[in-house]
Design a protein around this motif. Structure first.
Motif, short mmCIF file in Angstrom:
data_model
loop_
_atom_site.label_atom_id
_atom_site.label_comp_id
_atom_site.label_asym_id
_atom_site.label_seq_id
_atom_site.Cartn_x
_atom_site.Cartn_y
_atom_site.Cartn_z
N ASP A 103 37.18 40.85 55.17
CA ASP A 103 37.65 41.57 53.96
C ASP A 103 39.11 42.00 54.06
O ASP A 103 39.81 42.08 53.04
N ASP A 104 39.57 42.29 55.30
CA ASP A 104 40.97 42.72 55.45
C ASP A 104 41.93 41.63 54.99
O ASP A 104 42.98 41.92 54.42
N GLU A 105 41.54 40.39 55.25
CA GLU A 105 42.40 39.27 54.83
C GLU A 105 42.38 39.12 53.30
O GLU A 105 43.39 38.75 52.70
N ILE A 106 41.22 39.43 52.71
CA ILE A 106 41.14 39.35 51.24
C ILE A 106 42.12 40.35 50.61
O ILE A 106 42.76 40.07 49.61
N LEU A 107 42.24 41.51 51.26
CA LEU A 107 43.14 42.55 50.72
C LEU A 107 44.58 42.06 50.65
O LEU A 107 45.36 42.57 49.84
N LEU A 108 44.93 41.08 51.51
CA LEU A 108 46.32 40.59 51.52
C LEU A 108 46.51 39.29 50.74
O LEU A 108 47.62 38.76 50.68
N LEU A 109 45.41 38.78 50.16
CA LEU A 109 45.49 37.48 49.48
C LEU A 109 46.55 37.45 48.37
O LEU A 109 47.24 36.45 48.20
N HIS A 110 46.66 38.56 47.65
CA HIS A 110 47.59 38.57 46.51
C HIS A 110 49.05 38.34 46.95
O HIS A 110 49.88 37.96 46.15
N THR A 111 49.32 38.58 48.24
CA THR A 111 50.69 38.38 48.72
C THR A 111 50.95 36.90 49.04
O THR A 111 52.09 36.51 49.24
N ARG A 112 49.89 36.10 49.11
CA ARG A 112 50.06 34.69 49.50
C ARG A 112 49.77 33.71 48.37
O ARG A 112 50.24 32.58 48.40
N VAL A 113 48.97 34.18 47.39
CA VAL A 113 48.50 33.26 46.34
C VAL A 113 49.36 33.39 45.08
O VAL A 113 49.62 34.49 44.61
N ASP A 114 49.81 32.23 44.53
CA ASP A 114 50.61 32.26 43.30
C ASP A 114 49.73 32.14 42.06
O ASP A 114 50.09 32.64 40.99
N LEU A 115 48.61 31.47 42.22
CA LEU A 115 47.79 31.12 41.06
C LEU A 115 46.32 31.08 41.48
O LEU A 115 46.01 30.64 42.58
N ILE A 116 45.42 31.55 40.58
CA ILE A 116 43.98 31.44 40.87
C ILE A 116 43.38 30.51 39.83
O ILE A 116 43.64 30.67 38.63
N PRO A 159 48.13 35.38 38.45
CA PRO A 159 47.63 34.80 37.19
C PRO A 159 46.40 33.91 37.42
O PRO A 159 46.35 33.17 38.40
N VAL A 160 45.42 34.05 36.50
CA VAL A 160 44.15 33.31 36.63
C VAL A 160 44.11 32.21 35.57
O VAL A 160 44.40 32.46 34.40
N VAL A 161 43.74 30.99 35.99
CA VAL A 161 43.55 29.88 35.03
C VAL A 161 42.06 29.57 35.01
O VAL A 161 41.54 28.94 35.93
N PRO A 162 41.34 30.05 33.96
CA PRO A 162 39.88 29.90 33.98
C PRO A 162 39.41 28.63 33.26
O PRO A 162 39.63 28.47 32.07
N PHE A 163 38.77 27.71 34.02
CA PHE A 163 38.21 26.49 33.42
C PHE A 163 36.75 26.75 33.07
O PHE A 163 36.02 27.38 33.85
N SER A 164 36.36 26.23 31.92
CA SER A 164 35.03 26.53 31.40
C SER A 164 33.99 25.56 31.96
O SER A 164 34.02 24.37 31.68
#
Ligand SMILES: NC(=O)c1ccc[n+]([C@@H]2O[C@H](COP(=O)([O-])OP(=O)(O)OC[C@H]3O[C@@H](n4cnc5c(N)ncnc54)[C@H](O)[C@@H]3O)[C@@H](O)[C@H]2O)c1
Ligand SMILES: Nc1ncnc2c1ncn2[C@@H]1O[C@H](COP(=O)(O)OP(=O)(O)OP(=O)(O)O)[C@@H](O)[C@H]1O
Length: 533
Positions: free
Chosen positions: A271-284, A306-311
């Motif tokens: 979970d600690d790594e999840i907390l830092l994900l936003h610093t590494r990910v440009d797009l979801i 930013p999230v790109v949601p596919f249906s």
């Protein structure tokens, strides 16, 4: 000292130009010493009378020039002195005027604070501190705007305007210094008149300043079609777009079991790594239904990329992108700019009666749709006391209460009779579930309020809180749930724009107001019949 005189061949006397002060004499005459010498010279009566007269004339000119030079110097000194006095006076007046305005401003703030305290309700320490801050930063004053507009060109104009029109101020109780800036943009003063030409909820566009490099793909579990699409998309993003790709540990091991080709995929361990994900990910990228978007949001307790949601679900209110066209969609998203919807979230704290201080117990829960407080498995009516800031709202007696975001307005809140609200509208929906009362209509409250739902001590049973339909927590008598707007929204990419996507989702998803159009033939208004005859 006597001047030397030369005599020409005719015996006429001549004076060297530098000495008689005639040719090029101004440099000599302008010198105080030379003028003095010329005046003091004894006259030589033995020479020509014309020369004598000429010398006399020069003496007179020299005296006159000296007087002019002295007069000019005095005038210049006087002018410099007057200028200095004028500057000093002007500086003093400006300082005085600024002081008067600032005193007025602070007096108004103090008066208002006193009135508020006298009228009640009594401010909490936090609110009192906020109101103190208002005086410094979180306000705009009409006289400040007038002054800013006029002072540079003409001080007098400002004073006459201020006398004609009473000045006033608008202030906000803000939770921090940063949050007031956009309010200054929305509400402004045009010569002291309040205008709201700017709107808070405009279509927002995201433009990349450097190309996105890392993408996180989140998928709905246990779906073969999602798994196949996910593998295909990963290959394309890696080979064609040269992106770094993160997937969940579950997907990582599934794909590695399938083939060692996926060795380049990145994932996390805890979970600690999840907390830092936003610093590494440009797009979801999400592959699933609305539930997968909720899942993605729940992974980020702070800022969300930013999230790109596919249906790939059944309804898809928040999933405007068609999976069949994923290459074109992702190409255009990676290129940018993207229209986005900023979906506000609610942050909820459960406060146990046993806790010594508020927020002592559990960390905040962030919801994208809603928090629900209901009767759970209990067969008793829930009894919930609700407060909005410091005001009592009502007591809910029924199955429960939904506190929903505007994004969640088309989900559970809609089923309970709440209104559908455009996701970009900032507000909190207060929707009862099966209230045992004929007059309990749902409410929409402004986004800045804090709502407190309290289980009374005399309640017959417990209540249960759930967050986006998950993580049930039991609320015992005396426990409370406190809910307010979170500072971290979920930015979701739009297919067209916020409004088109919202309207399309309620038409396609819910068949909103779908009805066969009435045929033209049939009964008519009498008025129309009269006209045609
Ligand atoms: N009576 C009801 O309508 C009811 C009851 C419980 C939960 N829910 C909703 O289900 C949500 C959880 O979704 P899930 O997918 O994890 O559970 P789920 O799989 O049970 O799906 C619930 C349904 O709600 C739809 N939905 C979810 N968010 C939506 C939104 N913002 N707008 C329109 N429809 C939306 C989903 O598409 C899905 O069809 C909860 O947040 C709650 O809003 C609705
Ligand atoms: N990555 C994930 N990990 C764990 N659970 C997930 C994940 N993505 C989605 N879920 C859960 O799976 C459930 C179903 O997901 P989702 O709503 O996306 O699919 P769906 O039900 O087929 O679509 P729809 O809601 O449109 O009918 C939701 O409860 C959601 O919370």
């Amino acid at each position: 000292m006597s001047p030397k005189r030369n005599f020409d061949s005719n015996g006429n006397a001549s004076v060297p130009p530098q000495e008689n002060g005639f040719n090029g004499s101004f440099s000599l005459l302008s010198s105080e010493k030379a003028v003095q010498e010329l005046i003091q010279q004894p006259l030589d009566r033995g020479i020509d009378d014309h020369l004598f007269e000429f010398s006399e004339a020069l003496r007179t000119v020299a005296k006159a020039l000296r007087r002019v030079a002295e007069g000019k110097a005095t005038a210049q000194a006087e002018a410099a002195e007057w200028k200095r006095k004028y500057e000093l006076e002007r500086e003093r007046n400006l300082q005085l005027e600024q002081k008067v305005l600032s005193d007025e401003h602070h007096r108004e703030c103090d008066d208002k604070k006193e009135n508020k305290l006298a009228a009640g309700p009594v401010l909490s320490d936090e609110a009192a501190e906020e109101s103190h801050r208002c005086c410094g930063k979180n306000d705009i004053c009409s006289h400040e705007v007038l002054r800013n507009g006029e002072l540079d060109s003409n001080c007098n104009t400002v004073q006459s305007k201020m006398m004609r029109k009473a000045s006033f101020k608008l202030s906000w109780w803000c939770k921090g210094d940063k949050s007031d800036q956009h309010k200054h943009d929305i509400v402004s003063f045009e010569k002291g008149n309040i205008t709201t030409a700017e709107r808070s909820s405009k279509q927002i566009a995201l433009k990349w300043e450097s190309p996105p490099k890392t993408v996180l793909i989140l998928t709905k579990p246990n779906s073969a079609s999602v798994q196949i699409l996910c593998a295909e998309m990963i290959r394309w993003l890696k080979e064609q777009k040269k992106l770094n790709i993160f997937v969940e540990p579950r997907v990582h091991s599934e794909l590695l079991t399938e083939s060692s080709y996926y060795n380049f995929l990145q994932t996390w361990q805890d979970d600690d790594e999840i907390l830092l994900l936003h610093t590494r990910v440009d797009l979801i990228v999400t592959l699933g239904g609305d539930g997968t978007v909720l899942w993605a949001a729940s992974m980020f307790k702070g800022p969300v990329p930013p999230v790109v949601p596919f249906s790939l679900g059944s309804l898809g209110f928040m999933t405007p992108f068609y999976s069949e066209h994923y290459r074109e969609c992702l190409n255009s998203i990676i290129r940018g700019p993207i229209s986005i919807t900023l979906r506000h979230r609610l942050q909820c704290h459960v406060i146990r009666d046993a806790a010594k201080t508020e927020y002592e117990t559990e960390g905040p829960m962030l919801v994208l749709n809603e928090v629900t407080i209901d009767r759970g498995i209990s067969s008793f009516l829930t009894n919930l006391e609700c407060y909005c800031d410091n005001s009592f709202v009502t007591c809910v007696q029924g199955d429960g209460l939904i506190l929903s975001t505007t994004s969640g307005s088309t989900a559970y809140s809609l089923a309970a009779g709440g209104s559908m609200v455009h996701p970009q509208v900032p507000g909190i929906l207060f929707t009862p579930i099966c209230p045992h009362s004929l007059s309990f209509r749902p409410l929409i409250l402004p986004e800045h309020v804090t709502i407190r739902v309290q289980v009374p001590f005399n309640s017959r049973g417990h209540a249960w809180a759930s967050f986006d339909g998950k993580d049930r927590k039991r609320l015992s008598p005396g426990d409370a749930l406190v809910c307010s707007m979170a500072p971290w929204p979920v930015p979701t990419a739009c297919q067209v724009d916020s409004t088109s996507d919202f309207l399309r989702s309620i038409h396609d998803g819910l068949h909103w107001n779908l009805r066969k159009t009435q045929s033209f033939d049939g009964p008519r208004e009498q008025h129309d019949l009269d006209k045609s005859s």
